[in-house]
Design a protein around this motif. Structure first.
Motif, PDB file in Angstrom:
ATOM      1  N   PRO A  95     -71.342   1.744   9.818  1.00 48.91           N
ATOM      2  CA  PRO A  95     -71.810   1.390  11.167  1.00 48.91           C
ATOM      3  C   PRO A  95     -70.871   0.495  11.960  1.00 48.91           C
ATOM      4  CG  PRO A  95     -72.991   0.114   9.525  1.00 48.91           C
ATOM      5  CD  PRO A  95     -72.185   1.121   8.772  1.00 48.91           C
ATOM      6  N   THR A  96     -69.911  -0.149  11.288  1.00 53.52           N
ATOM      7  CA  THR A  96     -69.031  -1.083  11.999  1.00 53.52           C
ATOM      8  C   THR A  96     -67.637  -0.512  12.238  1.00 53.52           C
ATOM      9  OG1 THR A  96     -68.358  -2.078   9.888  1.00 53.52           O
ATOM     10  CG2 THR A  96     -70.236  -3.073  11.031  1.00 53.52           C
ATOM     11  N   ARG A  97     -67.428   0.734  11.895  1.00 55.85           N
ATOM     12  CA  ARG A  97     -66.081   1.288  11.956  1.00 55.85           C
ATOM     13  C   ARG A  97     -65.569   1.437  13.388  1.00 55.85           C
ATOM     14  NH1 ARG A  97     -64.679   6.174   7.884  1.00 55.85           N
ATOM     15  NH2 ARG A  97     -64.988   4.502   6.343  1.00 55.85           N
ATOM     16  N   GLY A  98     -66.436   1.398  14.371  1.00 54.71           N
ATOM     17  CA  GLY A  98     -66.003   1.445  15.771  1.00 54.71           C
ATOM     18  C   GLY A  98     -66.170   0.114  16.473  1.00 54.71           C
ATOM     19  N   GLY A  99     -66.429  -0.953  15.701  1.00 53.21           N
ATOM     20  CA  GLY A  99     -66.705  -2.253  16.306  1.00 53.21           C
ATOM     21  C   GLY A  99     -68.172  -2.378  16.676  1.00 53.21           C
ATOM     22  N   LEU A 100     -68.493  -3.433  17.416  1.00 48.87           N
ATOM     23  CA  LEU A 100     -69.861  -3.702  17.848  1.00 48.87           C
ATOM     24  C   LEU A 100     -69.852  -4.226  19.280  1.00 48.87           C
ATOM     25  CD1 LEU A 100     -71.094  -5.571  14.638  1.00 48.87           C
ATOM     26  CD2 LEU A 100     -71.797  -3.257  15.343  1.00 48.87           C
ATOM     27  N   ARG A 101     -70.754  -3.696  20.087  1.00 49.49           N
ATOM     28  CA  ARG A 101     -70.858  -4.160  21.473  1.00 49.49           C
ATOM     29  C   ARG A 101     -71.350  -5.613  21.525  1.00 49.49           C
ATOM     30  NH1 ARG A 101     -74.718  -2.508  24.217  1.00 49.49           N
ATOM     31  NH2 ARG A 101     -75.955  -1.274  22.743  1.00 49.49           N
ATOM     32  N   ILE A 102     -71.089  -6.272  22.642  1.00 46.82           N
ATOM     33  CA  ILE A 102     -71.580  -7.631  22.853  1.00 46.82           C
ATOM     34  C   ILE A 102     -73.093  -7.632  23.003  1.00 46.82           C
ATOM     35  CG2 ILE A 102     -71.506  -9.621  24.407  1.00 46.82           C
ATOM     36  CD1 ILE A 102     -68.735  -8.498  25.373  1.00 46.82           C
ATOM     37  N   GLY A 103     -73.590  -6.702  23.835  1.00 45.13           N
ATOM     38  CA  GLY A 103     -75.011  -6.675  24.164  1.00 45.13           C
ATOM     39  C   GLY A 103     -75.308  -7.299  25.519  1.00 45.13           C
ATOM     40  N   LYS A 104     -74.305  -7.358  26.390  1.00 48.91           N
ATOM     41  CA  LYS A 104     -74.495  -7.900  27.744  1.00 48.91           C
ATOM     42  C   LYS A 104     -75.414  -6.980  28.554  1.00 48.91           C
ATOM     43  CE  LYS A 104     -71.512 -11.468  27.866  1.00 48.91           C
ATOM     44  NZ  LYS A 104     -71.846 -12.839  28.290  1.00 48.91           N
ATOM     45  N   PRO A 105     -76.055  -7.522  29.605  1.00 47.42           N
ATOM     46  CA  PRO A 105     -77.034  -6.718  30.349  1.00 47.42           C
ATOM     47  C   PRO A 105     -76.432  -5.598  31.186  1.00 47.42           C
ATOM     48  CG  PRO A 105     -76.826  -8.918  31.316  1.00 47.42           C
ATOM     49  CD  PRO A 105     -76.088  -8.946  30.017  1.00 47.42           C
ATOM     50  N   LEU A 106     -75.210  -5.781  31.717  1.00 49.48           N
ATOM     51  CA  LEU A 106     -74.619  -4.779  32.601  1.00 49.48           C
ATOM     52  C   LEU A 106     -73.664  -3.873  31.842  1.00 49.48           C
ATOM     53  CD1 LEU A 106     -73.753  -6.918  35.771  1.00 49.48           C
ATOM     54  CD2 LEU A 106     -75.790  -5.521  35.353  1.00 49.48           C
ATOM     55  N   PRO A 107     -73.528  -2.612  32.287  1.00 52.70           N
ATOM     56  CA  PRO A 107     -72.536  -1.727  31.662  1.00 52.70           C
ATOM     57  C   PRO A 107     -71.132  -2.293  31.823  1.00 52.70           C
ATOM     58  CG  PRO A 107     -74.017  -0.507  33.117  1.00 52.70           C
ATOM     59  CD  PRO A 107     -74.257  -1.959  33.375  1.00 52.70           C
ATOM     60  N   GLU A 108     -70.220  -1.847  30.979  1.00 54.05           N
ATOM     61  CA  GLU A 108     -68.845  -2.331  31.066  1.00 54.05           C
ATOM     62  C   GLU A 108     -68.181  -1.882  32.367  1.00 54.05           C
ATOM     63  OE1 GLU A 108     -66.602  -0.650  27.869  1.00 54.05           O
ATOM     64  OE2 GLU A 108     -66.860   1.397  28.560  1.00 54.05           O
ATOM     65  N   ARG A 109     -67.145  -2.612  32.770  1.00 48.65           N
ATOM     66  CA  ARG A 109     -66.377  -2.231  33.951  1.00 48.65           C
ATOM     67  C   ARG A 109     -65.590  -0.968  33.652  1.00 48.65           C
ATOM     68  NH1 ARG A 109     -61.176  -3.155  35.397  1.00 48.65           N
ATOM     69  NH2 ARG A 109     -60.844  -4.607  33.660  1.00 48.65           N
ATOM     70  N   LEU A 177     -54.182 -11.681  20.796  1.00 52.89           N
ATOM     71  CA  LEU A 177     -55.324 -10.781  20.838  1.00 52.89           C
ATOM     72  C   LEU A 177     -55.957 -10.824  22.222  1.00 52.89           C
ATOM     73  CD1 LEU A 177     -56.924 -11.891  17.450  1.00 52.89           C
ATOM     74  CD2 LEU A 177     -55.739  -9.735  17.843  1.00 52.89           C
ATOM     75  N   PHE A 178     -56.200  -9.645  22.784  1.00 50.08           N
ATOM     76  CA  PHE A 178     -56.896  -9.593  24.062  1.00 50.08           C
ATOM     77  C   PHE A 178     -58.258 -10.271  23.926  1.00 50.08           C
ATOM     78  CE2 PHE A 178     -54.135  -5.807  24.816  1.00 50.08           C
ATOM     79  CZ  PHE A 178     -53.525  -6.254  25.977  1.00 50.08           C
ATOM     80  N   TRP A 179     -58.665 -10.912  25.007  1.00 43.92           N
ATOM     81  CA  TRP A 179     -59.910 -11.672  24.992  1.00 43.92           C
ATOM     82  C   TRP A 179     -61.138 -10.763  24.938  1.00 43.92           C
ATOM     83  CZ3 TRP A 179     -63.480 -13.102  29.203  1.00 43.92           C
ATOM     84  CH2 TRP A 179     -64.341 -14.153  28.842  1.00 43.92           C
ATOM     85  N   LYS A 180     -61.074  -9.624  25.650  1.00 41.51           N
ATOM     86  CA  LYS A 180     -62.220  -8.716  25.721  1.00 41.51           C
ATOM     87  C   LYS A 180     -61.714  -7.292  25.848  1.00 41.51           C
ATOM     88  CE  LYS A 180     -66.450  -7.851  28.448  1.00 41.51           C
ATOM     89  NZ  LYS A 180     -67.226  -8.253  29.652  1.00 41.51           N
ATOM     90  N   MET A 181     -62.342  -6.404  25.062  1.00 42.20           N
ATOM     91  CA  MET A 181     -61.967  -5.000  25.092  1.00 42.20           C
ATOM     92  C   MET A 181     -63.137  -4.150  25.580  1.00 42.20           C
ATOM     93  SD  MET A 181     -58.797  -4.608  24.065  1.00 42.20           S
ATOM     94  CE  MET A 181     -58.705  -2.888  23.567  1.00 42.20           C
ATOM     95  N   SER A 182     -62.833  -2.914  25.943  1.00 44.41           N
ATOM     96  CA  SER A 182     -63.882  -1.971  26.332  1.00 44.41           C
ATOM     97  C   SER A 182     -64.735  -1.619  25.119  1.00 44.41           C
ATOM     98  CB  SER A 182     -63.261  -0.702  26.914  1.00 44.41           C
ATOM     99  OG  SER A 182     -62.420  -0.069  25.957  1.00 44.41           O
ATOM    100  N   ILE A 183     -65.881  -1.036  25.381  1.00 40.12           N
ATOM    101  CA  ILE A 183     -66.810  -0.689  24.307  1.00 40.12           C
ATOM    102  C   ILE A 183     -66.155   0.209  23.256  1.00 40.12           C
ATOM    103  CG2 ILE A 183     -68.859   0.722  23.839  1.00 40.12           C
ATOM    104  CD1 ILE A 183     -70.119  -0.508  26.344  1.00 40.12           C
ATOM    105  N   ASP A 184     -65.316   1.142  23.689  1.00 30.94           N
ATOM    106  CA  ASP A 184     -64.687   2.057  22.733  1.00 30.94           C
ATOM    107  C   ASP A 184     -63.334   1.551  22.239  1.00 30.94           C
ATOM    108  OD1 ASP A 184     -63.054   2.419  24.927  1.00 30.94           O
ATOM    109  OD2 ASP A 184     -63.515   4.548  25.193  1.00 30.94           O
ATOM    110  N   LEU A 185     -62.982   0.304  22.591  1.00 28.48           N
ATOM    111  CA  LEU A 185     -61.744  -0.350  22.144  1.00 28.48           C
ATOM    112  C   LEU A 185     -60.483   0.337  22.662  1.00 28.48           C
ATOM    113  CD1 LEU A 185     -62.681  -1.111  18.400  1.00 28.48           C
ATOM    114  CD2 LEU A 185     -62.676  -2.711  20.318  1.00 28.48           C
ATOM    115  N   SER A 186     -60.611   1.100  23.758  1.00 27.65           N
ATOM    116  CA  SER A 186     -59.460   1.852  24.253  1.00 27.65           C
ATOM    117  C   SER A 186     -58.625   1.074  25.265  1.00 27.65           C
ATOM    118  CB  SER A 186     -59.922   3.166  24.887  1.00 27.65           C
ATOM    119  OG  SER A 186     -60.705   2.914  26.055  1.00 27.65           O
ATOM    120  N   ARG A 187     -59.196   0.024  25.883  1.00 32.59           N
ATOM    121  CA  ARG A 187     -58.467  -0.697  26.924  1.00 32.59           C
ATOM    122  C   ARG A 187     -59.005  -2.131  27.029  1.00 32.59           C
ATOM    123  NH1 ARG A 187     -62.524   2.179  29.265  1.00 32.59           N
ATOM    124  NH2 ARG A 187     -63.758   1.112  30.862  1.00 32.59           N
ATOM    125  N   PRO A 188     -58.124  -3.066  27.406  1.00 30.00           N
ATOM    126  CA  PRO A 188     -58.606  -4.441  27.605  1.00 30.00           C
ATOM    127  C   PRO A 188     -59.421  -4.552  28.884  1.00 30.00           C
ATOM    128  CG  PRO A 188     -56.272  -4.289  28.136  1.00 30.00           C
ATOM    129  CD  PRO A 188     -56.666  -2.958  27.565  1.00 30.00           C
TER     130      PRO A 188
END
Length: 282
Positions: A95-109, A177-188
């Motif tokens: 379950p962790t092989r793709g990372g884990l989302r933060i769980g913030k209320p708004l969708p990612e940018r 290390l980038f401070w924050k990445m996209s949900i799919d880890l493809s871009r900062p």
């Protein structure tokens, strides 16, 4: 306040947390990785102190919910399934092989949307310093609950996210290390680098590796994060940052296989924190 009173208060707070976030109630599960990491540690501590299996059950339930909620795409995302792209069955095993989302209320940018510093605090994605807290909590759960699979999930999480968060120079040499990445880890999502992230990753992977001396799966990550941590500047007047630095120093001190490099990092941290505290207390 006596220890018994502290235990009662902690138990009451955690019971409320479990009900409010859908862990022990019919409420829709509301998971947030930072809070959940500390909640898991609390449940484990309550179980160790009391021996009450209720807390072990809550700890296991929280791990399952975090992985099945934050390890998968959001309900309002056109993508679905596990962040790793694995099938439902395979994703449940890893379950962790793709990372884990933060769980913030708004969708990612989205890539076409301009950055908005205020909104970014409310947008989803992946935070490295949240992920390391969950790795640490999983490693503790593996020991306290005698569930080796939790340690394996923590190792797979480290292997998935450390390479993805790396910021590199033009010559491909890592610089942080980038401070924050996209949900799919493809871009900062935020291009800034926090040197404390590399330190926190180094300490977490060192601790995780120490839980099984036969496992060399983390060796390359440990070496990489150690190199990124050695020249760090640890002076800050942020109270959260100061606390995190002291926690990392304490975790390094407790390592049975502490090295001279570790000792140097500990001294640098303590020196930086001392200066930072002086600024904070002014």
């Amino acid at each position: 306040m006596t220890l018994d009173m502290q235990h009662v208060q902690a138990a009451s707070l955690m019971a409320s947390f479990a009900e409010r976030t859908g862990l022990s109630s019919d409420a829709e599960p509301t998971r947030y990785l930072w809070t959940d990491a500390f909640a898991l540690m609390n449940f484990l501590s309550l179980f160790r102190q009391s021996g009450d299996e209720v807390y072990a059950s809550l700890a296991r339930g929280l791990i399952e919910q975090v992985h099945h909620v934050l390890g998968r795409h959001r309900a309002d995302d056109p993508r679905d399934g596990w962040l790793s792209g694995l099938s439902d069955a395979e994703g449940a095993r890893h379950p962790t092989r793709g990372g884990l989302r933060i769980g913030k209320p708004l969708p990612e940018r989205q890539p076409h949307q301009p950055p908005n510093e205020r909104l970014e605090w409310e947008r989803d994605g992946q935070y490295f310093h949240y992920l390391t807290k969950w790795m640490d909590a999983l490693a503790r759960a593996a020991v306290v609950l005698d569930e080796p699979a939790y340690r394996h999930h923590a190792v797979e999480l480290a292997q998935a996210v450390v390479p993805a968060f790396l910021r590199k120079k033009a010559d491909r040499q890592p610089v942080g290390l980038f401070w924050k990445m996209s949900i799919d880890l493809s871009r900062p999502q935020v291009s800034g680098v926090n040197p404390h992230d590399a330190l926190d990753g180094y300490v977490t992977c060192r601790q995780l590796r120490a839980t099984d001396g036969r496992d060399d799966a983390l060796d390359d990550l440990v070496d990489l994060l150690r190199d990124l941590s050695q020249e760090g500047q640890w002076t800050t007047d942020d109270p959260l940052g100061l606390g995190g630095l002291l926690m990392d120093a304490a975790r390094l001190v407790k390592l049975a296989d502490r090295t001279e490099t570790d000792n140097r990092i500990i001294c640098d941290i303590v020196t930086g924190v001392e200066i930072g505290l002086q600024h904070y207390l002014l």
